[in-house]
Design an enzyme around this catalytic site. Structure first.
Site, PDB file in Angstrom:
ATOM      1  NE  ARG A  71     -15.250  17.547 -28.187  1.00  0.00           N
ATOM      2  CZ  ARG A  71     -14.045  17.197 -27.775  1.00  0.00           C
ATOM      3  NH1 ARG A  71     -13.815  16.912 -26.492  1.00  0.00           N
ATOM      4  NH2 ARG A  71     -13.019  17.160 -28.614  1.00  0.00           N
ATOM      5  CD  GLU A  72     -11.231  20.055 -25.416  1.00  0.00           C
ATOM      6  OE1 GLU A  72     -11.155  18.997 -26.038  1.00  0.00           O
ATOM      7  OE2 GLU A  72     -10.879  20.168 -24.212  1.00  0.00           O
ATOM      8  CG  HIS A 131     -16.355  14.453 -29.480  1.00  0.00           C
ATOM      9  ND1 HIS A 131     -16.032  14.074 -28.196  1.00  0.00           N
ATOM     10  CD2 HIS A 131     -15.244  14.293 -30.228  1.00  0.00           C
ATOM     11  CE1 HIS A 131     -14.770  13.698 -28.178  1.00  0.00           C
ATOM     12  NE2 HIS A 131     -14.259  13.811 -29.392  1.00  0.00           N
ATOM     13  NE  ARG A 191     -12.852  12.384 -35.059  1.00  0.00           N
ATOM     14  CZ  ARG A 191     -12.715  12.966 -33.861  1.00  0.00           C
ATOM     15  NH1 ARG A 191     -12.243  14.187 -33.768  1.00  0.00           N
ATOM     16  NH2 ARG A 191     -13.090  12.332 -32.746  1.00  0.00           N
ATOM     17  CB  THR A 225      -5.467  13.638 -25.060  1.00  0.00           C
ATOM     18  OG1 THR A 225      -6.000  13.073 -26.258  1.00  0.00           O
ATOM     19  CG2 THR A 225      -6.546  13.697 -24.007  1.00  0.00           C
ATOM     20  CG  HIS A 252      -8.609  17.654 -30.152  1.00  0.00           C
ATOM     21  ND1 HIS A 252      -9.762  18.390 -30.146  1.00  0.00           N
ATOM     22  CD2 HIS A 252      -8.276  17.489 -28.824  1.00  0.00           C
ATOM     23  CE1 HIS A 252     -10.140  18.652 -28.908  1.00  0.00           C
ATOM     24  NE2 HIS A 252      -9.250  18.107 -28.080  1.00  0.00           N
ATOM     25  CG  HIS A 254      -5.811  19.402 -24.980  1.00  0.00           C
ATOM     26  ND1 HIS A 254      -6.652  20.035 -24.113  1.00  0.00           N
ATOM     27  CD2 HIS A 254      -6.578  18.536 -25.702  1.00  0.00           C
ATOM     28  CE1 HIS A 254      -7.890  19.567 -24.270  1.00  0.00           C
ATOM     29  NE2 HIS A 254      -7.867  18.645 -25.236  1.00  0.00           N
ATOM     30  CG  HIS A 349       8.779  49.642 -32.116  1.00  0.00           C
ATOM     31  ND1 HIS A 349       8.308  48.360 -32.249  1.00  0.00           N
ATOM     32  CD2 HIS A 349      10.028  49.525 -31.618  1.00  0.00           C
ATOM     33  CE1 HIS A 349       9.225  47.509 -31.840  1.00  0.00           C
ATOM     34  NE2 HIS A 349      10.281  48.200 -31.440  1.00  0.00           N
TER      35      HIS A 349
HETATM   36  C1  LIG Z   1     -10.437  13.615 -24.139  1.00  0.00           C
HETATM   37  C2  LIG Z   1     -11.884  14.027 -24.226  1.00  0.00           C
HETATM   38  O1  LIG Z   1     -12.166  15.153 -23.951  1.00  0.00           O
HETATM   39  S1  LIG Z   1     -12.989  12.909 -24.723  1.00  0.00           S
HETATM   40  C3  LIG Z   1     -14.542  13.685 -24.581  1.00  0.00           C
HETATM   41  C4  LIG Z   1     -14.985  13.849 -23.181  1.00  0.00           C
HETATM   42  N1  LIG Z   1     -16.383  14.109 -23.193  1.00  0.00           N
HETATM   43  C5  LIG Z   1     -17.200  13.681 -22.286  1.00  0.00           C
HETATM   44  O2  LIG Z   1     -16.815  13.001 -21.326  1.00  0.00           O
HETATM   45  C6  LIG Z   1     -18.643  14.004 -22.497  1.00  0.00           C
HETATM   46  C7  LIG Z   1     -19.367  14.184 -21.198  1.00  0.00           C
HETATM   47  N2  LIG Z   1     -19.362  12.933 -20.482  1.00  0.00           N
HETATM   48  C8  LIG Z   1     -20.464  12.427 -19.876  1.00  0.00           C
HETATM   49  O3  LIG Z   1     -21.520  13.024 -19.849  1.00  0.00           O
HETATM   50  C9  LIG Z   1     -20.308  11.082 -19.240  1.00  0.00           C
HETATM   51  O4  LIG Z   1     -18.946  10.867 -18.940  1.00  0.00           O
HETATM   52  C10 LIG Z   1     -20.820   9.951 -20.191  1.00  0.00           C
HETATM   53  C11 LIG Z   1     -22.289  10.113 -20.390  1.00  0.00           C
HETATM   54  C12 LIG Z   1     -20.107   9.996 -21.535  1.00  0.00           C
HETATM   55  C13 LIG Z   1     -20.530   8.602 -19.551  1.00  0.00           C
HETATM   56  O5  LIG Z   1     -20.995   8.659 -18.233  1.00  0.00           O
HETATM   57  P1  LIG Z   1     -20.951   7.361 -17.287  1.00  0.00           P
HETATM   58  O6  LIG Z   1     -21.591   6.222 -17.970  1.00  0.00           O
HETATM   59  O7  LIG Z   1     -21.526   7.784 -15.985  1.00  0.00           O
HETATM   60  O8  LIG Z   1     -19.399   6.966 -17.149  1.00  0.00           O
HETATM   61  P2  LIG Z   1     -18.163   7.771 -16.601  1.00  0.00           P
HETATM   62  O9  LIG Z   1     -18.169   9.143 -17.133  1.00  0.00           O
HETATM   63  O10 LIG Z   1     -18.080   7.655 -15.121  1.00  0.00           O
HETATM   64  O11 LIG Z   1     -16.967   6.936 -17.202  1.00  0.00           O
HETATM   65  C14 LIG Z   1     -16.725   6.889 -18.569  1.00  0.00           C
HETATM   66  C15 LIG Z   1     -17.176   5.548 -19.122  1.00  0.00           C
HETATM   67  O12 LIG Z   1     -16.916   5.546 -20.527  1.00  0.00           O
HETATM   68  C16 LIG Z   1     -15.920   4.543 -20.841  1.00  0.00           C
HETATM   69  N3  LIG Z   1     -15.109   5.185 -21.857  1.00  0.00           N
HETATM   70  C17 LIG Z   1     -14.236   6.197 -21.692  1.00  0.00           C
HETATM   71  N4  LIG Z   1     -13.768   6.583 -22.852  1.00  0.00           N
HETATM   72  C18 LIG Z   1     -14.371   5.818 -23.771  1.00  0.00           C
HETATM   73  C19 LIG Z   1     -14.281   5.796 -25.165  1.00  0.00           C
HETATM   74  N5  LIG Z   1     -13.528   6.681 -25.813  1.00  0.00           N
HETATM   75  N6  LIG Z   1     -15.029   4.907 -25.840  1.00  0.00           N
HETATM   76  C20 LIG Z   1     -15.833   4.045 -25.160  1.00  0.00           C
HETATM   77  N7  LIG Z   1     -15.954   4.039 -23.827  1.00  0.00           N
HETATM   78  C21 LIG Z   1     -15.227   4.926 -23.150  1.00  0.00           C
HETATM   79  C22 LIG Z   1     -15.232   4.271 -19.533  1.00  0.00           C
HETATM   80  O13 LIG Z   1     -14.669   3.012 -19.496  1.00  0.00           O
HETATM   81  C23 LIG Z   1     -16.375   4.398 -18.560  1.00  0.00           C
HETATM   82  O14 LIG Z   1     -17.123   3.222 -18.656  1.00  0.00           O
HETATM   83  P3  LIG Z   1     -17.770   2.442 -17.375  1.00  0.00           P
HETATM   84  O15 LIG Z   1     -19.149   2.983 -17.261  1.00  0.00           O
HETATM   85  O16 LIG Z   1     -17.757   1.040 -17.794  1.00  0.00           O
HETATM   86  O17 LIG Z   1     -16.909   2.749 -16.207  1.00  0.00           O
HETATM   87  O1  LIG Z   2     -11.932  13.436 -30.554  1.00  0.00           O
HETATM   88  C1  LIG Z   2     -10.810  13.882 -30.595  1.00  0.00           C
HETATM   89  O2  LIG Z   2     -10.092  13.820 -31.588  1.00  0.00           O
HETATM   90  C2  LIG Z   2     -10.200  14.558 -29.394  1.00  0.00           C
HETATM   91  C3  LIG Z   2     -10.873  14.270 -28.113  1.00  0.00           C
HETATM   92  C4  LIG Z   2     -10.311  15.173 -27.064  1.00  0.00           C
HETATM   93  O3  LIG Z   2     -10.915  16.149 -26.677  1.00  0.00           O
HETATM   94  C5  LIG Z   2      -8.925  14.978 -26.644  1.00  0.00           C
HETATM   95  O4  LIG Z   2      -8.376  13.909 -26.897  1.00  0.00           O
HETATM   96  O5  LIG Z   2      -8.385  15.903 -26.012  1.00  0.00           O
HETATM   97 ZN   LIG Z   3      -9.548  17.734 -26.062  1.00  0.00          ZN
END
Ligand SMILES: CC(=O)SCCNC(=O)CCNC(=O)[C@H](O)C(C)(C)COP(=O)(O)OP(=O)(O)OC[C@H]1O[C@@H](n2cnc3c(N)ncnc32)[C@H](O)[C@@H]1OP(=O)(O)O
Ligand SMILES: O=C(O)CCC(=O)C(=O)O
Ligand SMILES: [Zn+2]
Length: 472
Positions: A71-72, A131, A191, A225, A252, A254, A349
């Site tokens: 995932r990460e 996640h 979680r 993060t 978690h 970074h 050493h």
């Molecule tokens: C800190 C981290 O690492 S968190 C984990 C990160 N993981 C990922 O992003 C997984 C891969 N991501 C993706 O495939 C895409 O971003 C998706 C499918 C999740 C969303 O894609 P899209 O709908 O095209 O939106 P996009 O990525 O441009 O923007 C994120 C959207 O999620 C919303 N959003 C962001 N974080 C969150 C959250 N934690 N909970 C709910 N909504 C959230 C934003 O407001 C934005 O919404 P919008 O469509 O109204 O603008």
């Molecule tokens: O889900 C979590 O606790 C961490 C998400 C994430 O990757 C981050 O905040 O860096």
């Molecule tokens: Zn992270």
């Protein structure tokens, strides 16, 4: 600091408390640092690093790993894992013994969803998590994949509330409750985590964690993060949270400032129960707590506990698998698997290591299926290291003769590093010169003549790997 430096055994996460209060003896309790009597009170020997009353929270020997390479790790710039690679990584991590595997959101793409389902069908011992965002659309997809649990996250810092999702704490709390109750209703683990916890308001954090704890979330997560936290801040936040919720606590972390392993260790000391890792630490930017580094650090604290949980000799194979998949090298300074992690060089050493490896090793290479090396062919070498090679080669030389040969190795190594073949050849020439009577201690010219006859040195390439080393 090594908690076992004084040889104390730490039973399964709970320290035995010594006396009433094991404060660092700086005079607070009427004792000086070395335990001598002051203020007329009885002297008592105190170890300033001994467990303290607060250590009842310590989970250094009672934790679970949530392995997030799938995932990460997929968020690492170089990462593209096809299904076959994901399955190979999942199986390897499962065989290593991690308790959980966290997979990319099935909402990310159709293939991500199919891969998540495929990994769920493998029947691994590790629990499979996915996640997702704190959103019912993602939750509905996640619960259909066959996962054992869902990790829900949403940003709570003002940065993320304003510039990421645009939601306030009231909306976040309401949605969190809805998503958690929905996932729970499917009979799987859930979680709830706040993204960017260390730049979030403490009252907001504690309040939402208390709310989700009350409705039966299995774990709450703290996320550094942006990698801004230091160990003291981690300790304080986790310890405070430990007093507020009854459920498990995941962290978690970074690694933007290089703190990820230290912060994970401190989080366990403060009562965290689950640590997120990825192989080689891969993830967004410079990634998170690396699996190998974390395991090394926890092994140093309690080797038997860590050996009983994880198949440590698999670590190298897993790191190589992931390194190859994302086209990076394992760093030379990586704990355990860096190419020189168990190579000892300086003469001081080398002598001590040859007498007792614990002198300069906190990790035992054999526990990780690896071997230690003593490097000999360089100008920092010493006669004790050379003697061990003489013995390995089955040559008979007196200590005085070995010291003489060592002086020659150093002279040559002042020009360039000598390979092990170079050293062996020199020692053999030296030995045969002594045997034939053509050489005696201190006869530098005779030795140079004999070496020239044997076309010494034969190998001119400076080694990049510890090939000039001896296995011991
Ligand atoms: C800190 C981290 O690492 S968190 C984990 C990160 N993981 C990922 O992003 C997984 C891969 N991501 C993706 O495939 C895409 O971003 C998706 C499918 C999740 C969303 O894609 P899209 O709908 O095209 O939106 P996009 O990525 O441009 O923007 C994120 C959207 O999620 C919303 N959003 C962001 N974080 C969150 C959250 N934690 N909970 C709910 N909504 C959230 C934003 O407001 C934005 O919404 P919008 O469509 O109204 O603008
Ligand atoms: O889900 C979590 O606790 C961490 C998400 C994430 O990757 C981050 O905040 O860096
Ligand atoms: Zn992270």
């Amino acid at each position: 600091m090594c908690p076992h430096a004084n040889g104390d055994a730490i039973p399964n996460g709970k320290h035995e408390m010594i006396g009433v209060e094991n404060t660092i003896s700086n005079g607070i309790n009427g004792h000086s640092a070395n335990g001598q009597s002051i203020n007329g009170r009885t002297a008592q020997k105190r170890n300033p690093y001994a467990p303290r009353a607060s250590d009842f929270l310590n989970n250094v020997s009672n934790f679970k790993i949530i392995e997030s390479t799938l995932r990460e790790g997929e968020q690492f710039a170089n990462a593209f894992f096809d299904t076959k690679t994901k399955i190979a990584i999942a199986k390897a991590l499962d065989a290593f013994g991690v308790e959980y595997l966290e997979l990319t959101s099935p909402a990310a793409s159709e293939q991500s969803r199919l891969d998540c389902e495929a990994i769920c069908r493998l029947g691994l011992k590790a629990k499979i998590l996915t996640h997702i965002r704190c959103h019912m659309d993602d939750a509905r997809i996640a619960v259909e994949t066959g996962v054992d649990g869902v990790d829900v996250v949403i940003g709570t810092s003002s940065f993320l509330r304003e510039f990421s999702h645009g939601k306030d704490m009231t909306y976040i709390t309401k949605t969190a409750i809805e998503v958690i109750q929905f996932v729970k209703s499917k009979g799987i683990e859930v979680r709830f985590s706040t993204e960017d916890s260390f730049r979030s308001d403490l009252v907001d954090l504690l309040s939402i964690y208390q709310t989700v704890d009350k409705i039966g979330v299995n774990r709450v997560g703290i996320a550094d993060t942006v990698g801004c936290a230091n160990p003291r801040q981690v300790y304080e936040l986790i310890r405070t949270l430990r007093g507020v919720v009854g459920c498990d606590i995941e962290v978690h972390l970074h690694n933007d400032t290089g703190m990820a392993i230290a912060n994970a260790y401190t989080a366990l000391e403060a009562g965290a129960t689950h640590i997120d890792t990825s192989v080689l630490g891969i993830g967004e930017r410079v990634g998170i707590t690396p699996l190998g580094g974390l395991v090394s650090c926890l092994y140093a604290a309690n080797p038997e506990y860590v050996k009983s949980k994880y198949n440590l000799p698999m670590l190298r194979e897993i790191e190589n698998l992931v390194a190859e998949a994302v086209e990076v090298n394992v760093p030379f300074c990586n704990p355990v698997t860096g190419y020189c992690a168990f190579t000892h060089k300086a003469g001081i050493h080398a002598k001590a290591i040859l007498n007792n490896p614990s002198t300069y090793e906190i990790l035992k290479p054999e526990d990780f299926g690896l071997t230690r090396y003593v490097s000999i062919g360089h100008r920092l070498t010493g006669w004790n290291a050379v003697k061990s090679r003489v013995e390995q080669l089955g040559l008979e030389l007196t200590d005085e003769q070995i010291k003489d040969a060592t002086a020659k190795i150093k002279e040559l190594a002042d020009v360039r590093t000598q390979s092990m073949d170079d050293v062996d050849s020199l020692l053999r020439v030296y030995h045969s010169g002594i045997q034939s009577g053509e050489l005696a201690v201190g006869q530098k010219e005779a030795l140079d003549r004999l070496l020239a006859q044997h076309q010494y040195p034969k190998f001119g390439v400076k080694p990049m790997k510890p090939v000039d080393a001896t296995d011991i």
